[in-house]
Design a protein around this motif. Structure first.
Motif, PDB file in Angstrom:
ATOM      1  N   LYS A 131       0.836  -1.202   0.000  1.00 34.67           N
ATOM      2  CA  LYS A 131       0.000   0.000   0.000  1.00 34.67           C
ATOM      3  C   LYS A 131       0.873   1.254   0.000  1.00 34.67           C
ATOM      4  CE  LYS A 131      -2.906   2.775   2.981  1.00 34.67           C
ATOM      5  NZ  LYS A 131      -3.446   2.928   4.340  1.00 34.67           N
ATOM      6  N   ASP A 132       1.903   1.267   0.855  1.00 31.31           N
ATOM      7  CA  ASP A 132       2.785   2.439   0.919  1.00 31.31           C
ATOM      8  C   ASP A 132       3.424   2.721  -0.428  1.00 31.31           C
ATOM      9  OD1 ASP A 132       2.128   2.497   3.553  1.00 31.31           O
ATOM     10  OD2 ASP A 132       4.116   2.015   4.329  1.00 31.31           O
ATOM     11  N   PHE A 133       3.870   1.649  -1.098  1.00 33.05           N
ATOM     12  CA  PHE A 133       4.538   1.853  -2.380  1.00 33.05           C
ATOM     13  C   PHE A 133       3.544   2.253  -3.480  1.00 33.05           C
ATOM     14  CE2 PHE A 133       7.812  -0.295  -0.050  1.00 33.05           C
ATOM     15  CZ  PHE A 133       8.957   0.333  -0.492  1.00 33.05           C
ATOM     16  N   ALA A 134       2.326   1.784  -3.335  1.00 36.53           N
ATOM     17  CA  ALA A 134       1.297   2.238  -4.280  1.00 36.53           C
ATOM     18  C   ALA A 134       1.055   3.736  -4.103  1.00 36.53           C
ATOM     19  CB  ALA A 134       0.002   1.461  -4.048  1.00 36.53           C
ATOM     20  N   ILE A 135       1.088   4.196  -2.841  1.00 37.36           N
ATOM     21  CA  ILE A 135       0.911   5.628  -2.576  1.00 37.36           C
ATOM     22  C   ILE A 135       2.082   6.417  -3.145  1.00 37.36           C
ATOM     23  CG2 ILE A 135       0.804   7.364  -0.744  1.00 37.36           C
ATOM     24  CD1 ILE A 135      -0.697   5.276   0.947  1.00 37.36           C
ATOM     25  N   TYR A 136       3.298   5.921  -2.914  1.00 39.07           N
ATOM     26  CA  TYR A 136       4.470   6.600  -3.481  1.00 39.07           C
ATOM     27  C   TYR A 136       4.327   6.755  -4.995  1.00 39.07           C
ATOM     28  CZ  TYR A 136       6.916   5.550   0.940  1.00 39.07           C
ATOM     29  OH  TYR A 136       7.290   5.463   2.247  1.00 39.07           O
ATOM     30  N   ARG A 137       3.913   5.652  -5.633  1.00 41.55           N
ATOM     31  CA  ARG A 137       3.777   5.680  -7.095  1.00 41.55           C
ATOM     32  C   ARG A 137       2.663   6.630  -7.533  1.00 41.55           C
ATOM     33  NH1 ARG A 137       3.468  -0.298  -9.414  1.00 41.55           N
ATOM     34  NH2 ARG A 137       3.797   0.828 -11.379  1.00 41.55           N
ATOM     35  N   SER A 138       1.553   6.623  -6.779  1.00 39.53           N
ATOM     36  CA  SER A 138       0.435   7.489  -7.163  1.00 39.53           C
ATOM     37  C   SER A 138       0.810   8.955  -7.004  1.00 39.53           C
ATOM     38  CB  SER A 138      -0.803   7.170  -6.318  1.00 39.53           C
ATOM     39  OG  SER A 138      -0.612   7.556  -4.966  1.00 39.53           O
ATOM     40  N   ILE A 139       1.656   9.277  -6.067  1.00 38.66           N
ATOM     41  CA  ILE A 139       2.082  10.664  -5.864  1.00 38.66           C
ATOM     42  C   ILE A 139       3.023  11.115  -6.967  1.00 38.66           C
ATOM     43  CG2 ILE A 139       3.454  12.147  -4.324  1.00 38.66           C
ATOM     44  CD1 ILE A 139       2.274  10.613  -1.992  1.00 38.66           C
ATOM     45  N   GLY A 140       3.742  10.152  -7.545  1.00 38.95           N
ATOM     46  CA  GLY A 140       4.623  10.508  -8.654  1.00 38.95           C
ATOM     47  C   GLY A 140       6.055  10.063  -8.493  1.00 38.95           C
ATOM     48  N   ALA A 141       6.362   9.311  -7.441  1.00 33.82           N
ATOM     49  CA  ALA A 141       7.719   8.783  -7.299  1.00 33.82           C
ATOM     50  C   ALA A 141       7.969   7.789  -8.418  1.00 33.82           C
ATOM     51  CB  ALA A 141       7.882   8.098  -5.941  1.00 33.82           C
ATOM     52  N   ASN A 142       9.098   7.930  -9.120  1.00 36.90           N
ATOM     53  CA  ASN A 142       9.334   7.047 -10.249  1.00 36.90           C
ATOM     54  C   ASN A 142       9.963   5.727  -9.810  1.00 36.90           C
ATOM     55  OD1 ASN A 142      12.218   7.382 -10.061  1.00 36.90           O
ATOM     56  ND2 ASN A 142      12.040   9.290 -11.188  1.00 36.90           N
ATOM     57  N   GLN A 143       9.978   4.790 -10.753  1.00 37.08           N
ATOM     58  CA  GLN A 143      10.442   3.441 -10.454  1.00 37.08           C
ATOM     59  C   GLN A 143      11.892   3.433  -9.969  1.00 37.08           C
ATOM     60  OE1 GLN A 143       9.868   0.686 -13.636  1.00 37.08           O
ATOM     61  NE2 GLN A 143      11.145  -0.909 -12.739  1.00 37.08           N
ATOM     62  N   GLN A 144      12.722   4.221 -10.614  1.00 36.03           N
ATOM     63  CA  GLN A 144      14.136   4.244 -10.260  1.00 36.03           C
ATOM     64  C   GLN A 144      14.344   4.666  -8.806  1.00 36.03           C
ATOM     65  OE1 GLN A 144      16.423   7.157 -12.371  1.00 36.03           O
ATOM     66  NE2 GLN A 144      18.390   6.225 -11.857  1.00 36.03           N
ATOM     67  N   LYS A 145      13.658   5.740  -8.407  1.00 34.05           N
ATOM     68  CA  LYS A 145      13.841   6.246  -7.054  1.00 34.05           C
ATOM     69  C   LYS A 145      13.210   5.316  -6.023  1.00 34.05           C
ATOM     70  CE  LYS A 145      16.162  10.022  -7.851  1.00 34.05           C
ATOM     71  NZ  LYS A 145      16.359   9.916  -9.310  1.00 34.05           N
ATOM     72  N   LEU A 146      12.061   4.735  -6.351  1.00 32.77           N
ATOM     73  CA  LEU A 146      11.444   3.806  -5.406  1.00 32.77           C
ATOM     74  C   LEU A 146      12.275   2.539  -5.250  1.00 32.77           C
ATOM     75  CD1 LEU A 146       7.585   3.921  -5.950  1.00 32.77           C
ATOM     76  CD2 LEU A 146       8.931   4.745  -4.019  1.00 32.77           C
ATOM     77  N   ALA A 147      12.839   2.053  -6.357  1.00 31.97           N
ATOM     78  CA  ALA A 147      13.718   0.892  -6.272  1.00 31.97           C
ATOM     79  C   ALA A 147      14.926   1.212  -5.397  1.00 31.97           C
ATOM     80  CB  ALA A 147      14.169   0.466  -7.668  1.00 31.97           C
ATOM     81  N   LEU A 148      15.446   2.426  -5.566  1.00 28.52           N
ATOM     82  CA  LEU A 148      16.584   2.856  -4.750  1.00 28.52           C
ATOM     83  C   LEU A 148      16.169   2.977  -3.288  1.00 28.52           C
ATOM     84  CD1 LEU A 148      19.544   3.704  -5.015  1.00 28.52           C
ATOM     85  CD2 LEU A 148      18.764   6.069  -5.282  1.00 28.52           C
ATOM     86  N   LEU A 149      14.938   3.416  -3.041  1.00 32.95           N
ATOM     87  CA  LEU A 149      14.435   3.532  -1.677  1.00 32.95           C
ATOM     88  C   LEU A 149      14.444   2.169  -0.982  1.00 32.95           C
ATOM     89  CD1 LEU A 149      12.974   5.139   0.599  1.00 32.95           C
ATOM     90  CD2 LEU A 149      10.826   4.522  -0.518  1.00 32.95           C
ATOM     91  N   VAL A 150      13.931   1.155  -1.672  1.00 26.69           N
ATOM     92  CA  VAL A 150      13.889  -0.192  -1.090  1.00 26.69           C
ATOM     93  C   VAL A 150      15.309  -0.693  -0.814  1.00 26.69           C
ATOM     94  CG1 VAL A 150      13.190  -2.584  -1.478  1.00 26.69           C
ATOM     95  CG2 VAL A 150      11.708  -0.715  -2.231  1.00 26.69           C
ATOM     96  N   ILE A 151      16.198  -0.476  -1.771  1.00 21.40           N
ATOM     97  CA  ILE A 151      17.592  -0.922  -1.600  1.00 21.40           C
ATOM     98  C   ILE A 151      18.233  -0.204  -0.418  1.00 21.40           C
ATOM     99  CG2 ILE A 151      19.883  -0.897  -2.657  1.00 21.40           C
ATOM    100  CD1 ILE A 151      18.438  -1.317  -5.368  1.00 21.40           C
ATOM    101  N   PHE A 152      18.020   1.120  -0.322  1.00 16.87           N
ATOM    102  CA  PHE A 152      18.577   1.885   0.802  1.00 16.87           C
ATOM    103  C   PHE A 152      18.035   1.369   2.130  1.00 16.87           C
ATOM    104  CE2 PHE A 152      19.812   6.170  -1.369  1.00 16.87           C
ATOM    105  CZ  PHE A 152      20.979   5.565  -1.810  1.00 16.87           C
ATOM    106  N   GLU A 153      16.724   1.145   2.177  1.00 20.16           N
ATOM    107  CA  GLU A 153      16.124   0.659   3.421  1.00 20.16           C
ATOM    108  C   GLU A 153      16.768  -0.647   3.869  1.00 20.16           C
ATOM    109  OE1 GLU A 153      11.569   2.348   2.778  1.00 20.16           O
ATOM    110  OE2 GLU A 153      11.928   0.203   3.130  1.00 20.16           O
ATOM    111  N   GLN A 154      16.886  -1.586   2.927  1.00 16.43           N
ATOM    112  CA  GLN A 154      17.446  -2.889   3.279  1.00 16.43           C
ATOM    113  C   GLN A 154      18.933  -2.796   3.617  1.00 16.43           C
ATOM    114  OE1 GLN A 154      15.535  -5.788   3.645  1.00 16.43           O
ATOM    115  NE2 GLN A 154      14.038  -4.152   3.555  1.00 16.43           N
TER     116      GLN A 154
END
Length: 701
Positions: free
Chosen positions: A599-622
């Motif tokens: 759900k959180d990532f769906a919200i990020y995407r709906s707001i306009g966060a692009n795939q590259q930055k969201l993928a980087l977000l997940v990698i950074f978190e882990q």
């Protein structure tokens, strides 16, 4: 020119083996300044129409135009850009990040579009005040009422300053008073924007709606203009900038700590696996590095039996290859070798006489290992009693000496090495029996052959014969004869007892071992065996002979290197296999935890966060989580090594490179976990993300 125009657009859904129609042959156009209400029964296709307009979902037939530009060729990246520039979302289910505060939810939209950093806080507070949530700005979204959540979402949508606000049943879960306030707020912001509201209750919006569209079975059955004096606003393409890597890193850190329960669960899992695997890896490396091929093929004990009488595995002797006494220059040369060690002069006597006796009161010990207190000073926590600060006549003993107590005296008797040193190279059958009676003292013999060397002792009463070793004189290359004289017993006072897991060591003071004059040999003491091994390999063997029972095996050492390498590779492979197994255990649990965040990532995407930055977000978190877990696991293991001597010895076999390998392995596996989640998340549309998150259930929220 319409802001958005649909021409014969159709959307289909696969369900089982069939295909259902979401909408078909829809042709509509929309302009900024309109307040459009889309109505229809449940399942009529009104939400599908909204999802296609807002780029949350794809379409199969027809064409959608944005400012007269076709979108059928849009890629995922293009739709991300479209949502980032044009669309703000308000949904019935609020689609707010529950673990964020109101302020953080609004700031999210500003950071995604890289709003000027120095203006973000001011802008966020202005919007929060506009929707009447100033008093709740630092409240977690999960603690808000339904109406308050929708207000926060509206503030977040306004933060994007986009021309289109897409609302899917925004009042569906609200009471009548809250619903009225939300509709009024939407009307207030509709002056220069296109507001599209999907609703099942037209009466709520008819006061403000400028247009009504009715959908039935996926088709438009009514498109009625309610107010004709609407000012149509021309919309230029909004300009946005991309979210920076720094913002992504800050998001990652925020997300890690936003849900303590999830953070602690992740951390516990990673800590458990890291500590367990590092222990297994260290044990394997100890086994691999301690492996002695001679024990399997030619009997290692027969080679090293005498040396092992009193040698600790972290200590060795250094002599010159030419049998000359060591000089001050030799001392400087050995001291310059890189490594953490202590070097003692003239220490020959302590190691070469194997006939030591130790007496505590009336108890006799025939075997014990000599060591320096230097090796245990780093672990004072393992001192059972007494002190590690020793004078020249004081010692610390292992807890293996059960009769030893602090304050008791230890009597040490041995033989003293003399300067008489004879090398016999012309071996004949006459030397098969060496008559020690020629000397008045104790004699040590070093008997060298092509493959082995032997040590034995002879005295007046005990002459020695080569036949006792089953040696043919023709195989003997040299015999070195060393004469010893009797050494009167010395008395040392026990001032400490050390818990070294009963290794039978006697720790002499550095003052007792640091003899000033240069003698026939040096004693080198490292912190542990692995350090000693590395230092051993750095010493120039063409000049110095290093007597190290654990490693010094003459010419045969080079023969066994391939065998030892195979053994090491085997243990590395075994450790890697166990690591993969543990990784799959972690991946199974992590998969469920990560899916709960869809759900959180769906919200990020709906707001306009692009795939590259969201993928980087997940990698950074882990990776950040892995760094925290790795640091804590190393601290835990460091503490354990300070309270358990056997574990300390096990971990001493790990080099800095081994820790680098471990870190790299954990990082690679972490990166793979993040990549698998990213691949799954971006394979589906945003609306499918939202649907899947609802099915998974937010069990960690």
């Amino acid at each position: 020119m319409a802001l958005i125009k649909l021409e014969n657009v159709s959307k289909y859904y696969k369900s089982g083996e069939g295909v259902s129609v979401g909408m078909q042959k829809v042709s509509l156009s929309f302009d900024a300044g309109e307040f459009v209400a889309i109505i229809g029964e449940s399942g009529s296709g009104k939400s599908t129409l909204l999802n296609v307009i807002s780029g949350l979902d794809t379409y199969e037939d027809g064409e959608v135009y944005l400012n007269d530009e076709e979108t059928s060729h849009y890629t995922i990246k293009d739709w991300e850009s479209y949502r980032a520039k044009y669309i703000g979302f308000i949904f019935q289910s609020y689609n707010i990040i529950d673990s964020y505060t109101v302020f953080q939810n609004v700031m999210l939209a500003l950071e995604v579009q890289n709003y000027p950093k120095h203006l973000r806080k001011k802008r966020a507070l202005e919007l929060i005040d506009k929707v009447g949530l100033t008093s709740h700005k630092h409240h977690k979204a999960a603690k808000l009422s339904g109406g308050q959540k929708q207000r926060a979402v509206i503030a977040r949508a306004l933060a994007k300053d986009c021309p289109i606000i897409a609302c899917d049943e925004p009042t569906g879960n609200l009471d009548s008073e809250s619903s009225k306030q939300i509709i009024e707020l939407l009307h207030e912001i509709s002056k220069d924007k296109l507001i599209i509201i999907v609703t099942h209750n037209f009466d709520e919006v008819k006061q403000y709606a400028t247009r009504k569209i009715k959908i039935h079975d996926g088709e438009v059955v009514e498109d009625k203009v309610l107010k004709r004096d609407v000012e149509i606003v021309k919309v230029e393409e909004p300009k946005t900038s991309k979210m920076t890597v720094g913002s992504v890193a800050r998001f990652a850190i925020r997300n890690i700590f936003s849900i303590p329960r999830r953070f602690l669960l992740f951390l516990f899992l990673q800590l458990a696996i890291m500590v367990l695997f590092t222990n297994i890896f260290a044990s394997f490396m100890r086994t691999a590095n301690s492996f002695n091929p001679f024990d399997l093929f030619i009997g290692g004990d027969s080679i090293n039996s005498v040396y092992k009488d009193h040698f600790s595995d972290n200590r060795f002797l250094i002599l010159r290859q030419d049998n000359q006494p060591l000089s001050e220059a030799d001392y400087e040369a050995i001291s310059s070798v890189s490594g953490d060690f202590a070097l003692y002069k003239d220490a020959f006597e302590l190691d070469f006489a194997s006939n030591y006796t130790f007496i505590f009161g009336g108890s006799y010990y025939g075997n014990a290992f000599f060591d320096s207190v230097y090796t245990i000073k780093d672990n004072p926590s393992l001192l059972i009693d007494g002190t590690l600060n020793l004078a020249a006549n004081e010692i610390v003993v292992s807890n293996a000496f059960t009769e030893a107590v602090v304050g008791q005296n230890l009597e040490v008797s041995s033989f003293e090495y003399s300067t008489h040193n004879t090398v016999l190279t012309n071996i004949t059958s006459d030397l098969l029996n060496y008559d020690a009676k020629l000397y008045d003292s104790y004699v040590e013999l070093e008997i060298n052959t092509d493959l082995k060397f032997y040590y034995s002792f002879a005295s007046k009463d005990f002459p020695i014969s080569l036949s006792s070793f089953d040696i043919n004189y023709q195989d003997v290359t040299s015999i070195i004869v060393r004469e010893y004289g009797r050494h009167e017993g010395k008395t040392y006072k026990v001032v400490g007892i050390y818990n070294d897991n009963f290794s039978e060591k006697i720790y002499f003071s550095e003052a007792a071992l640091a003899v000033e004059n240069i003698g026939s040999g040096f004693m080198l003491v490292a912190k542990n065996k692995s350090d000693a091994t590395r230092i051993f390999n750095r010493i120039d063997k063409s000049v110095y002979r290093v007597i190290y029972p654990e490693l010094e095996l003459g010419e045969l050492a080079s023969i066994t290197e391939p065998i030892k390498l195979v053994v090491k590779v085997f243990f590395y492979a075994l450790a890697f296999a166990i690591g993969i197994f543990l990784y799959f255990l972690l991946a199974t649990v992590t998969k469920n935890i990560m899916h709960s965040r869809m759900k959180d990532f769906a919200i990020y995407r709906s707001i306009g966060a692009n795939q590259q930055k969201l993928a980087l977000l997940v990698i950074f978190e882990q990776l950040f989580l892995m760094l925290i877990a790795f640091t804590l696991s190393m601290l835990i293991l460091f503490y354990i090594t300070r309270v358990d001597y056997s574990i300390y010895l096990t971990f001493s076999y790990l080099s800095r490179m081994d820790y680098v390998v471990l870190f790299a392995l954990f990082a690679i596996l972490t990166f793979r976990l993040a990549s698998k989640f990213n691949n799954k998340t971006f394979k589906i549309s945003v609306i499918e993300n939202i649907s899947e998150s609802k099915e998974m259930g937010l069990w960690l929220k």
